[in-house]
Scaffold this active site. Structure first.
Site, mmCIF file in Angstrom:
data_model
loop_
_atom_site.group_PDB
_atom_site.id
_atom_site.type_symbol
_atom_site.label_atom_id
_atom_site.label_comp_id
_atom_site.label_asym_id
_atom_site.label_seq_id
_atom_site.Cartn_x
_atom_site.Cartn_y
_atom_site.Cartn_z
ATOM 1 N N LEU A 230 47.384 65.713 -2.314
ATOM 2 C CA LEU A 230 46.158 65.975 -3.621
ATOM 3 C C LEU A 230 46.731 66.325 -4.953
ATOM 4 O O LEU A 230 46.179 65.841 -5.739
ATOM 5 C CB LEU A 230 44.873 66.120 -2.982
ATOM 6 C CG LEU A 230 44.924 65.551 -1.804
ATOM 7 C CD1 LEU A 230 43.662 65.868 -0.915
ATOM 8 C CD2 LEU A 230 44.826 64.228 -1.108
ATOM 9 N N PRO B 107 -13.410 71.105 3.183
ATOM 10 C CA PRO B 107 -14.288 71.275 4.537
ATOM 11 C C PRO B 107 -15.639 70.484 4.177
ATOM 12 O O PRO B 107 -16.013 70.378 3.427
ATOM 13 C CB PRO B 107 -14.229 72.246 4.881
ATOM 14 C CG PRO B 107 -13.776 73.891 4.180
ATOM 15 C CD PRO B 107 -12.936 72.791 3.036
ATOM 16 N N GLY B 108 -16.025 69.466 4.988
ATOM 17 C CA GLY B 108 -17.516 68.561 5.030
ATOM 18 C C GLY B 108 -16.634 67.549 4.165
ATOM 19 O O GLY B 108 -18.147 66.821 4.432
ATOM 20 N N TYR C 275 51.028 57.888 -17.119
ATOM 21 C CA TYR C 275 50.488 58.000 -15.943
ATOM 22 C C TYR C 275 50.839 57.368 -14.692
ATOM 23 O O TYR C 275 51.292 57.679 -13.691
ATOM 24 C CB TYR C 275 48.713 57.928 -16.299
ATOM 25 C CG TYR C 275 48.258 58.178 -14.841
ATOM 26 C CD1 TYR C 275 48.193 59.746 -14.297
ATOM 27 C CD2 TYR C 275 47.259 57.711 -14.028
ATOM 28 C CE1 TYR C 275 48.084 60.410 -12.733
ATOM 29 C CE2 TYR C 275 46.542 58.093 -13.275
ATOM 30 C CZ TYR C 275 46.782 58.794 -12.429
ATOM 31 O OH TYR C 275 45.762 59.496 -11.756
ATOM 32 N N ASN D 60 38.916 54.563 -9.033
ATOM 33 C CA ASN D 60 38.193 55.902 -9.319
ATOM 34 C C ASN D 60 37.250 56.277 -8.547
ATOM 35 O O ASN D 60 36.588 55.709 -7.885
ATOM 36 C CB ASN D 60 37.268 54.937 -10.864
ATOM 37 C CG ASN D 60 37.712 54.618 -11.778
ATOM 38 O OD1 ASN D 60 39.076 55.546 -12.389
ATOM 39 N ND2 ASN D 60 37.958 53.528 -11.944
ATOM 40 N N LYS E 164 52.798 57.701 -11.295
ATOM 41 C CA LYS E 164 52.886 58.066 -10.364
ATOM 42 C C LYS E 164 53.100 57.184 -9.043
ATOM 43 O O LYS E 164 53.436 57.193 -7.702
ATOM 44 C CB LYS E 164 51.216 57.360 -9.808
ATOM 45 C CG LYS E 164 49.549 58.500 -10.344
ATOM 46 C CD LYS E 164 50.192 59.130 -9.195
ATOM 47 C CE LYS E 164 48.805 60.045 -9.593
ATOM 48 N NZ LYS E 164 48.011 61.488 -7.870
#
Length: 369
Positions: free
Chosen positions: A53, A281-282, A103, A132, A107
């Protein structure tokens, strides 16, 4: 299996090594820029599979392209050949190998080296022309537009988009890693003489930017993007990985009165919204009904009773609920309903509604149970 990973400290390398460890691969030789060069000899001698890689994609001088993408590949293959290793070798090339730029040329040269190596040694080689890649742990403001946009937008920094109509071909890092794991197991996705990541996405640069800005805004609107779209889902996960470390949390608007509170938690474009209701409560809340809106109640703390009465009838139905037993109660349309806290502590109820609350069309009609 002993696996050599060059470029171990890079974006793909980090994600791959993390998944290899998740799958109980323990003998992983990690080779990066800071690794002592002498270790390459030992790693090549022992490796049963090589993920190559390492590469150069943002050099100070263009001559470094050939040194990094061709020169080191030549050194790696030469070392494997020296030790008569015929293990499979995978190389991460690029779709730019088809282009006539420094590039892409470097490659392409690396690819040809690998194919020649296979002819000479009989080794299995896997050449991946990867477009990408986006995902967590990619370095922003380097060579990934997605990483840069996610980082800058989440940090309130400016971004620059020269041409929003530019079409991007994207692959998600998890899909890349999944394909590389398939390669280890000998079931790589081969298309012609090359290998490919089978899941990719096509989108314009402007659309990517617009999506990321909606992610930022979603925290203010308490919303969640449409997770049924794979690209949106993966891009959202990527965006979250770039959040400033002091901004993981965000406030919600609590509507508080003497009865307790009601807080909208999450809104989705296609799955309604979730809210948290706290009753003292209630206290009884509700006493209304809906034509089409439907809800689900889940009491997670405290004790209560949910009462129903079908419109036009006198019979009352009661469901006693408690945080001691997680139980979802559906709120059907056409039934007026309420919820009363019958305990001695605050009752907390998670409420889901199938649609966002619209003050112009609330579909909520007062009627006592």
């Amino acid at each position: 299996m002993k696996i050599l990973v060059t470029g171990a400290n890079g974006f793909i390398g980090k994600n791959l090594i993390a998944e290899l460890r998740n799958r109980d691969y323990t003998e992983i030789f990690e080779y990066g820029k800071e690794t002592n060069f002498s270790l390459l000899e030992d790693y090549c001698k022992e490796a049963d599979f090589v993920f190559h890689l390492a590469g150069i994609n943002r050099p100070k001088d263009q001559s470094e392209f050939m040194d990094g993408n061709y020169g080191f590949t030549s050194t790696l293959l030469g070392t494997l050949k020296k030790h008569q290793k015929t293990c499979p070798v995978m190389i991460s090339s690029s779709t730019q190998a088809e282009l006539d730029n420094p590039y892409g040329i470097s490659k392409k040269a690396g690819e040809e080296l690998l194919f020649q190596y296979s002819k000479e040694t009989g080794s299995k080689v896997l050449v991946y022309r990867i477009p990408n890649v986006f995902g967590k742990w990619c370095k922003p403001n380097y060579n990934s537009a997605v990483a840069t946009f996610c980082h800058n937008i989440s940090h309130d920094l400016p971004i620059k988009v020269n041409d929003p109509s530019v079409v991007m071909n994207l692959v998600y890092i998890d899909d890349v890693v999944e394909e590389l794991m398939n390669a280890v197991n000998g079931i790589e996705n081969i298309v012609g003489e090359f290998c490919e990541v089978p899941v990719d996405h096509t989108i314009t640069l402007g659309e990517v930017v617009d999506l990321i800005y909606t992610f930022k805004k979603s925290r203010e609107e308490r919303s969640i993007p449409n997770m049924s779209d794979p690209l949106t889902k993966n891009l959202y996960s990527t965006y979250l990985s770039y959040l400033p470390e002091d901004q993981f949390s965000y406030d919600l608007k609590m509507n508080v009165d003497q009865r307790g509170s009601f807080t909208e938690f999450i809104k989705t474009p296609e799955r309604g919204q979730v809210s948290v209701n706290v009753s003292k409560p209630g206290i009884t809340k509700g006493n209304h009904w809906h034509h089409t809106k439907n809800e689900k109640f889940l009491v997670v703390s405290g004790k209560g009773v949910i009462r129903f009465r079908k419109i036009g009838t006198d019979d009352t139905i009661e469901y006693f609920v408690s945080g001691d037993k997680m139980e979802v109660v559906d709120i059907p349309t056409g039934y007026t309903h309420n919820i009363e806290n019958i305990g001695d502590m605050d009752m907390v109820t998670v409420m889901w509604a199938n649609e966002h609350f619209d003050p112009e069309k609330p579909d909520t009609y007062y009627l006592e149970v």
